[in-house]
Design an enzyme around this catalytic site. Sequence first.
Site, mmCIF file in Angstrom:
data_model
loop_
_atom_site.group_PDB
_atom_site.id
_atom_site.type_symbol
_atom_site.label_atom_id
_atom_site.label_comp_id
_atom_site.label_asym_id
_atom_site.label_seq_id
_atom_site.Cartn_x
_atom_site.Cartn_y
_atom_site.Cartn_z
ATOM 1 N NE ARG A 254 -3.617 -2.503 2.177
ATOM 2 C CZ ARG A 254 -4.596 -2.852 3.007
ATOM 3 N NH1 ARG A 254 -4.932 -2.043 4.006
ATOM 4 N NH2 ARG A 254 -5.239 -3.977 2.823
ATOM 5 N NE ARG A 269 -1.284 4.239 9.184
ATOM 6 C CZ ARG A 269 -2.533 3.813 9.039
ATOM 7 N NH1 ARG A 269 -2.963 3.439 7.867
ATOM 8 N NH2 ARG A 269 -3.359 3.777 10.074
ATOM 9 C CD GLU A 341 -8.640 -1.920 10.412
ATOM 10 O OE1 GLU A 341 -8.835 -0.695 10.503
ATOM 11 O OE2 GLU A 341 -8.674 -2.539 9.332
ATOM 12 C CB SER A 344 -11.168 -4.753 8.103
ATOM 13 O OG SER A 344 -12.269 -3.920 7.864
#
Length: 414
Positions: A254, A269, A341, A344
């Site tokens: 990403r 991240r 998180e 999901s």
Amino acid sequence: MINIKKLRDEIDAVENALATRGYALDKDLFINLEKERKVLQVEVESLQSERKSLSNEFGKLKSQGKETDELKVNIDKINNKLKDKDSTLQTILEKINIFLLDIPNIPHESTPIGLNQDNNVVIKKYGDNLSTNSVDHLDITSNIDTELAAKLSGSRFSVLKGDIAKLQRALISFMLDTAIKNGYEEYYVPFMANKDSLTGTGQLPKFEEDLFKTTENLYLIPTAEVPLTNIHRDSLIDQNKLPIKLTSHTPCFRSEAGSYGRDTKGLIRQHQFEKIELVEVVEAKNSMDALNGLLNNAEEILQLLELPYQVVELCTGDIGFSACKTFDIEVWMPSQNTYREISSCSNFSDFQARRANIKIKTHSGKDLAHTINGSALAVGRTLIAILENKYDGSKEITLPQALKPYIENLTISI
RNA sequence: GGAGAGUUGGCUGAGUGGUCGAAAGCGCCUCCCUGCUAAGGAGGUAUAUGGGUAACUGUAUCGAGGGUUCGAAUCCCUCACUCUCCGCCA
């Protein structure tokens, strides 16, 4: 993609539903485009029809050796008109298509209303031994090396070494085996996907900036959802083959465009991280049950790893573009004194199936499938959750029993 | 990288300029026959979309895009993908 018929027939209802997720539907634009489309399409099609019959006549005259010049003049006239009208129609259709591709899925009626994450609802908490360790994973171990990764690649990458690298490998195997035990079939898939695939699952065209583009036609996958779901793109699935349950471990890439300054430290991240994904293709009437089942499968991993977590039902303003319903699982991250998180799980209803053309053959006809997916789990975040929750200040960490078959020694040095 | 062959409905596969949305077979659906099963018989069966209250009807679609033509599954060009052989290679 949402159903254009629904947009035509119940545009106010759609507008209201989308407003709950903060999407302002440009109703006037659509209504006007549709009005133009209708008029032009009728004109174009009747011109085509006329040409078709005149061309047939032309053929007959020709075969009888008769005069065709006069007829050709007429056909040319029609063709000229047609060329003009048709190109306008194509422009309108393209505009409508772009308009449709931009519209997010309509939230499920059970999704709590709210404009942002503050309105999400915690529906479950699991595990009550909340660690109060304040040392974060980079300080717990030197075997996660982001500086070295910066030298090799840049920011938002990491190098794992020694027992930590082994732990990651163990987690991957454990998660895959758990998925298999729960009835998912394991796949190994390409880590690059084409435009059609990414459009099918909804990343393109709207979110291209979140992806790494490699060549003219390929993108690094942001999740295994893309290849796994697209396995069934453009296909008609026999009803008795359902539910289809797939799993794969892949790295995920990403760009994290727009997240500058957020979670810059450590493994939270990254541009590249490992994930085990669960994907299901089901009938419409079963998709909510399937989502709950998939959520349970993801939760089970955390339970087996003895990690405290909570389940959050996302509100309309926080669910992803393609989803109509989403549950996030958040793991306790002691150094941050909060839940983060780690999975999901979403129901996409027929949104992806319409884009990707995934249909189910029933005895009475063909229906769009429903697709659901979820992470089980994001491996990097799982790894640091274990480190932070098990850390007791010593130079070793004892791993949960569930990992025993996957690593030679449950006590690892950090 | 070189040479060649392909891509047609749910599937297999015919179709080299009009009568082709497309033969045939398989599969599927309905009905008939048979005590059940097997076998057999009759009919039906692509998708998308427009118009219409409906009955009905128009249009598009033969890998994708462009072109030639009055007219293209069929001829030409470009691209993608698949297969075979050669070369190279983990």
